[in-house]
Motif scaffolding. Structure first.
Motif, PDB file in Angstrom:
ATOM      1  N   ASP A 122     121.888  90.194  33.823  1.00  0.00           N
ATOM      2  CA  ASP A 122     123.467  89.659  33.721  1.00  0.00           C
ATOM      3  C   ASP A 122     124.445  90.198  34.175  1.00  0.00           C
ATOM      4  O   ASP A 122     125.434  90.510  33.626  1.00  0.00           O
ATOM      5  CB  ASP A 122     123.227  89.498  32.238  1.00  0.00           C
ATOM      6  CG  ASP A 122     122.426  88.257  31.653  1.00  0.00           C
ATOM      7  OD1 ASP A 122     122.442  87.012  31.750  1.00  0.00           O
ATOM      8  OD2 ASP A 122     121.329  88.820  30.904  1.00  0.00           O
ATOM      9  N   ALA A 123     124.306  90.618  35.463  1.00  0.00           N
ATOM     10  CA  ALA A 123     125.250  91.364  36.223  1.00  0.00           C
ATOM     11  C   ALA A 123     125.781  90.719  37.561  1.00  0.00           C
ATOM     12  O   ALA A 123     124.759  89.925  37.896  1.00  0.00           O
ATOM     13  CB  ALA A 123     124.910  92.879  36.269  1.00  0.00           C
ATOM     14  N   ARG A 124     126.471  91.416  38.293  1.00  0.00           N
ATOM     15  CA  ARG A 124     126.694  91.032  39.506  1.00  0.00           C
ATOM     16  C   ARG A 124     127.138  92.328  40.285  1.00  0.00           C
ATOM     17  O   ARG A 124     126.977  93.420  39.814  1.00  0.00           O
ATOM     18  CB  ARG A 124     128.065  90.052  39.582  1.00  0.00           C
ATOM     19  CG  ARG A 124     129.291  90.680  39.174  1.00  0.00           C
ATOM     20  CD  ARG A 124     130.211  89.439  39.145  1.00  0.00           C
ATOM     21  NE  ARG A 124     130.599  89.014  40.156  1.00  0.00           N
ATOM     22  CZ  ARG A 124     130.711  87.741  40.699  1.00  0.00           C
ATOM     23  NH1 ARG A 124     130.466  86.885  39.754  1.00  0.00           N
ATOM     24  NH2 ARG A 124     130.730  87.339  42.024  1.00  0.00           N
ATOM     25  N   ALA A 125     127.144  92.479  41.579  1.00  0.00           N
ATOM     26  CA  ALA A 125     127.458  93.637  42.400  1.00  0.00           C
ATOM     27  C   ALA A 125     128.798  93.386  43.201  1.00  0.00           C
ATOM     28  O   ALA A 125     128.943  94.511  44.079  1.00  0.00           O
ATOM     29  CB  ALA A 125     126.282  93.390  43.669  1.00  0.00           C
ATOM     30  N   ASP A 129     138.237  88.026  43.992  1.00  0.00           N
ATOM     31  CA  ASP A 129     139.541  87.947  43.288  1.00  0.00           C
ATOM     32  C   ASP A 129     139.455  87.071  42.017  1.00  0.00           C
ATOM     33  O   ASP A 129     140.264  87.537  41.083  1.00  0.00           O
ATOM     34  CB  ASP A 129     140.429  87.260  44.322  1.00  0.00           C
ATOM     35  CG  ASP A 129     140.597  88.249  45.659  1.00  0.00           C
ATOM     36  OD1 ASP A 129     140.805  89.438  45.107  1.00  0.00           O
ATOM     37  OD2 ASP A 129     141.398  87.783  46.615  1.00  0.00           O
ATOM     38  N   PRO A 130     138.846  85.836  42.008  1.00  0.00           N
ATOM     39  CA  PRO A 130     138.943  85.271  40.698  1.00  0.00           C
ATOM     40  C   PRO A 130     138.145  86.066  39.616  1.00  0.00           C
ATOM     41  O   PRO A 130     138.602  85.931  38.341  1.00  0.00           O
ATOM     42  CB  PRO A 130     137.974  84.222  40.859  1.00  0.00           C
ATOM     43  CG  PRO A 130     137.951  83.814  42.403  1.00  0.00           C
ATOM     44  CD  PRO A 130     138.171  85.009  42.966  1.00  0.00           C
ATOM     45  N   TYR A 131     137.164  86.979  39.788  1.00  0.00           N
ATOM     46  CA  TYR A 131     136.562  87.811  38.915  1.00  0.00           C
ATOM     47  C   TYR A 131     137.527  88.911  38.416  1.00  0.00           C
ATOM     48  O   TYR A 131     137.737  89.122  37.330  1.00  0.00           O
ATOM     49  CB  TYR A 131     135.531  88.386  39.322  1.00  0.00           C
ATOM     50  CG  TYR A 131     134.658  89.177  38.371  1.00  0.00           C
ATOM     51  CD1 TYR A 131     133.911  88.721  37.288  1.00  0.00           C
ATOM     52  CD2 TYR A 131     134.493  90.831  38.556  1.00  0.00           C
ATOM     53  CE1 TYR A 131     133.287  89.697  36.704  1.00  0.00           C
ATOM     54  CE2 TYR A 131     133.956  91.364  37.762  1.00  0.00           C
ATOM     55  CZ  TYR A 131     132.943  90.945  36.747  1.00  0.00           C
ATOM     56  OH  TYR A 131     132.279  91.850  35.986  1.00  0.00           O
ATOM     57  N   ALA A 221     129.473  84.470  34.130  1.00  0.00           N
ATOM     58  CA  ALA A 221     129.948  85.797  34.566  1.00  0.00           C
ATOM     59  C   ALA A 221     128.995  86.465  35.630  1.00  0.00           C
ATOM     60  O   ALA A 221     129.394  86.852  36.719  1.00  0.00           O
ATOM     61  CB  ALA A 221     130.038  86.659  33.447  1.00  0.00           C
ATOM     62  N   ALA A 222     127.757  85.835  35.631  1.00  0.00           N
ATOM     63  CA  ALA A 222     126.642  86.522  36.454  1.00  0.00           C
ATOM     64  C   ALA A 222     125.854  85.272  36.679  1.00  0.00           C
ATOM     65  O   ALA A 222     124.767  85.254  36.392  1.00  0.00           O
ATOM     66  CB  ALA A 222     125.739  87.481  36.023  1.00  0.00           C
TER      67      ALA A 222
END
Length: 269
Positions: A122-125, A129-131, A221-222
């Protein structure tokens, strides 16, 4: 559960807990923003049967001391390396959710010889900009009101509506609220700024570790598409989606999450 404290090179005290088989291979569990080592209570039950489990509170979270914002991934990785050195851990599997998953990836990139396998959940790398704007808004609300004002809106993103509305989940959700409200304001802001600096996507192709990506099908979110791309970019990786789960997929669907992790690690439990 008994915890201990290590003093980091900058003088910050970090809270940690070691459990499981004294001669087992090490696995490190890294928590998300606004949670603490209690996030992993379910996983410790099966991991500790065959492994040596280290879980800790990220600086500014749980019982770990905070330091002024902002934080970055070099700093959070240095914290973990210092903790590993303190416990004479040469190399370990690392599993994390959200911030913890990003930290696991960053450890593989920045300290590859200290990492065995990676479980990034449940993550991103990256931080488009929206995040980044999400965190600007949350930090503004933190300053205008208080940390507690962010708790309930955050839970609507961490869990699906049916999970939140199910009365059987009240005790578990109260623990999540407790973790959230135990977070130091500096810790929340420090990590939020850290998330805005997230820039690991370009390094995924260089990861040599066996890597598992996991996300909830309803994780905003992810998202599935984001984590599928991360897996596609990462050699020797696999990707699993957990249905009927949002951002904290290990809490919403603990049995399915456990089955995925056990299969990846090739352990019973």
């Amino acid at each position: 559960m008994s915890t201990n404290t290590v003093t980091l090179p900058d003088g910050t005290n970090l809270n940690y807990c070691v459990e499981g088989k004294s001669d087992g291979d090490w696995i490190i569990l890294s928590n998300s923003l606004a949670t603490d080592l209690r996030l992993w209570d379910n996983e410790v039950k099966f991991l500790s049967k065959s492994m040596r489990v280290l879980r800790y509170d990220v600086r500014g979270h749980g019982q770990s001391e905070s330091s002024p914002a902002p934080y970055d991934f070099d700093q959070l990785c240095a914290d973990l390396v210092a903790l590993m050195d303190h416990l004479s851990i040469e190399k370990a599997d690392i599993m994390g959710i959200s911030l913890g998953g990003m930290t696991a990836l960053a450890m593989g990139i920045k300290h590859p010889t200290r990492v065995n396998r990676i479980m990034c959940c449940d993550a991103r790398a990256d931080a488009p900009d929206p995040y980044k704007a999400i965190w600007d808004g949350n930090i503004a609300k933190l300053h205008a009101e208080n940390l507690g004002a962010l708790c309930e809106p955050t839970l609507t993103r961490w869990f699906t509506a049916p999970f939140l509305q199910n009365a059987d989940n009240k005790l578990g959700l109260d623990v999540v609220r407790s973790m959230f409200n135990a977070t130091a304001p500096d810790g929340y802001e420090g990590v939020a700024r850290c998330l805005q600096s997230l820039d690991l996507k370009g390094d995924l192709a260089g990861l040599s570790h066996e890597t598992l990506y996991v996300t909830g099908a309803a994780d905003m979110a992810a998202p599935v598409a984001v984590m599928q791309e991360m897996s596609d970019l990462t050699p020797n990786s696999q990707f699993k989606v957990i249905e009927d789960a949002a951002h904290l997929s290990n809490l919403e669907q603990p049995e399915e999450f456990a089955n995925i992790i056990k299969k990846f690690l090739n352990i019973d439990g």
